[in-house]
Scaffold this motif. Structure first.
Motif, short mmCIF file in Angstrom:
data_model
loop_
_atom_site.label_atom_id
_atom_site.label_comp_id
_atom_site.label_asym_id
_atom_site.label_seq_id
_atom_site.Cartn_x
_atom_site.Cartn_y
_atom_site.Cartn_z
N MET A 172 22.26 -20.87 -62.85
CA MET A 172 22.20 -21.18 -61.44
C MET A 172 22.54 -19.89 -60.69
O MET A 172 23.40 -19.13 -61.13
CB MET A 172 23.16 -22.29 -61.11
CG MET A 172 23.07 -22.71 -59.68
SD MET A 172 23.89 -24.26 -59.27
CE MET A 172 25.56 -23.95 -59.67
N LYS A 173 21.89 -19.66 -59.59
CA LYS A 173 22.09 -18.43 -58.83
C LYS A 173 22.24 -18.74 -57.35
O LYS A 173 21.52 -19.57 -56.80
CB LYS A 173 20.90 -17.51 -59.03
CG LYS A 173 21.05 -16.18 -58.31
CD LYS A 173 19.90 -15.28 -58.61
CE LYS A 173 20.29 -14.48 -59.82
NZ LYS A 173 19.45 -13.32 -60.03
N LEU A 174 23.20 -18.06 -56.71
CA LEU A 174 23.35 -18.13 -55.27
C LEU A 174 22.44 -17.06 -54.69
O LEU A 174 22.78 -15.89 -54.67
CB LEU A 174 24.81 -17.90 -54.86
CG LEU A 174 25.14 -17.99 -53.38
CD1 LEU A 174 24.75 -19.35 -52.82
CD2 LEU A 174 26.61 -17.72 -53.16
N ARG A 175 21.26 -17.45 -54.29
CA ARG A 175 20.20 -16.52 -53.90
C ARG A 175 20.40 -15.95 -52.50
O ARG A 175 20.27 -14.77 -52.29
CB ARG A 175 18.85 -17.24 -53.99
CG ARG A 175 17.68 -16.51 -53.44
CD ARG A 175 17.10 -15.50 -54.33
NE ARG A 175 16.64 -16.08 -55.56
CZ ARG A 175 16.30 -15.35 -56.59
NH1 ARG A 175 16.34 -14.07 -56.53
NH2 ARG A 175 15.91 -15.91 -57.69
N GLU A 176 20.72 -16.80 -51.53
CA GLU A 176 20.86 -16.31 -50.16
C GLU A 176 21.78 -17.23 -49.36
O GLU A 176 21.69 -18.44 -49.45
CB GLU A 176 19.51 -16.22 -49.47
CG GLU A 176 19.56 -15.65 -48.08
CD GLU A 176 18.19 -15.33 -47.51
OE1 GLU A 176 18.12 -15.16 -46.29
OE2 GLU A 176 17.23 -15.24 -48.26
N VAL A 177 22.65 -16.61 -48.56
CA VAL A 177 23.53 -17.33 -47.64
C VAL A 177 23.44 -16.63 -46.30
O VAL A 177 23.49 -15.40 -46.23
CB VAL A 177 25.00 -17.33 -48.13
CG1 VAL A 177 25.92 -17.91 -47.09
CG2 VAL A 177 25.13 -18.09 -49.42
N ALA A 178 23.29 -17.40 -45.24
CA ALA A 178 23.21 -16.84 -43.89
C ALA A 178 24.13 -17.63 -42.96
O ALA A 178 24.13 -18.86 -42.97
CB ALA A 178 21.79 -16.88 -43.38
N LEU A 179 24.91 -16.90 -42.19
CA LEU A 179 25.77 -17.49 -41.18
C LEU A 179 25.39 -16.89 -39.83
O LEU A 179 25.23 -15.68 -39.72
CB LEU A 179 27.24 -17.20 -41.46
CG LEU A 179 27.80 -17.72 -42.77
CD1 LEU A 179 29.19 -17.15 -43.01
CD2 LEU A 179 27.85 -19.23 -42.75
N SER A 180 25.26 -17.72 -38.82
CA SER A 180 24.88 -17.23 -37.50
C SER A 180 25.78 -17.88 -36.45
O SER A 180 26.15 -19.05 -36.58
CB SER A 180 23.42 -17.57 -37.23
OG SER A 180 23.00 -17.01 -36.01
N TYR A 181 26.10 -17.09 -35.43
CA TYR A 181 26.98 -17.59 -34.37
C TYR A 181 26.42 -17.12 -33.03
O TYR A 181 26.12 -15.94 -32.85
CB TYR A 181 28.40 -17.06 -34.57
CG TYR A 181 29.37 -17.51 -33.51
CD1 TYR A 181 29.80 -18.83 -33.47
CD2 TYR A 181 29.85 -16.63 -32.57
CE1 TYR A 181 30.69 -19.25 -32.49
CE2 TYR A 181 30.74 -17.04 -31.59
CZ TYR A 181 31.16 -18.36 -31.56
OH TYR A 181 32.02 -18.77 -30.60
N GLY A 182 26.30 -18.05 -32.08
CA GLY A 182 25.87 -17.71 -30.74
C GLY A 182 27.05 -17.23 -29.91
O GLY A 182 28.01 -17.98 -29.71
N LEU A 183 27.02 -15.99 -29.48
CA LEU A 183 28.11 -15.40 -28.72
C LEU A 183 27.95 -15.71 -27.23
O LEU A 183 26.82 -15.82 -26.74
CB LEU A 183 28.14 -13.89 -28.92
CG LEU A 183 28.37 -13.41 -30.35
CD1 LEU A 183 28.11 -11.92 -30.47
CD2 LEU A 183 29.79 -13.72 -30.78
N PRO A 184 29.04 -15.82 -26.50
CA PRO A 184 28.93 -16.01 -25.04
C PRO A 184 28.43 -14.72 -24.39
O PRO A 184 28.80 -13.62 -24.81
CB PRO A 184 30.35 -16.35 -24.62
CG PRO A 184 31.22 -15.81 -25.69
CD PRO A 184 30.42 -15.84 -26.95
N THR A 185 27.59 -14.87 -23.41
CA THR A 185 27.09 -13.69 -22.69
C THR A 185 28.10 -13.27 -21.63
O THR A 185 28.76 -14.11 -21.01
CB THR A 185 25.73 -13.98 -22.04
OG1 THR A 185 25.87 -15.08 -21.15
CG2 THR A 185 24.68 -14.31 -23.08
#
Length: 75
Positions: free
Chosen positions: A1-14
């Motif tokens: 088993m392989k952890l192929r890709e992980v993505a975390l995204s956060y919307g910052l306040p303008t």
């Protein structure tokens, strides 16, 4: 088993009126492999899917582990 890709995204306040949206993303690829393979990477074996040359690398280059930081802004 392989952890192929992980993505975390956060919307910052303008904080300015010129930027309508701002986001920060962190991405990791080829992070971890759970196996009993003794070589670099089981996906780069010389035999491919063949059982005859399994676990023999012959100097193949493993798939690299990469990290990415992304800052995206919309004006």
């Amino acid at each position: 088993m392989k952890l192929r890709e992980v993505a975390l995204s956060y919307g910052l306040p303008t904080f300015t009126k010129f930027i309508t949206s701002l986001s920060l993303s962190l991405v990791g690829r080829n992070l971890y492999s759970w196996d009993k393979y003794n070589g670099f990477d089981p996906e780069t074996s010389a035999g491919g899917a063949s059982d005859l040359l399994r676990a023999i690398d012959f100097g193949n280059v493993p798939i690299p582990r990469t990290y990415q930081v992304k800052l995206a802004a919309t004006f």
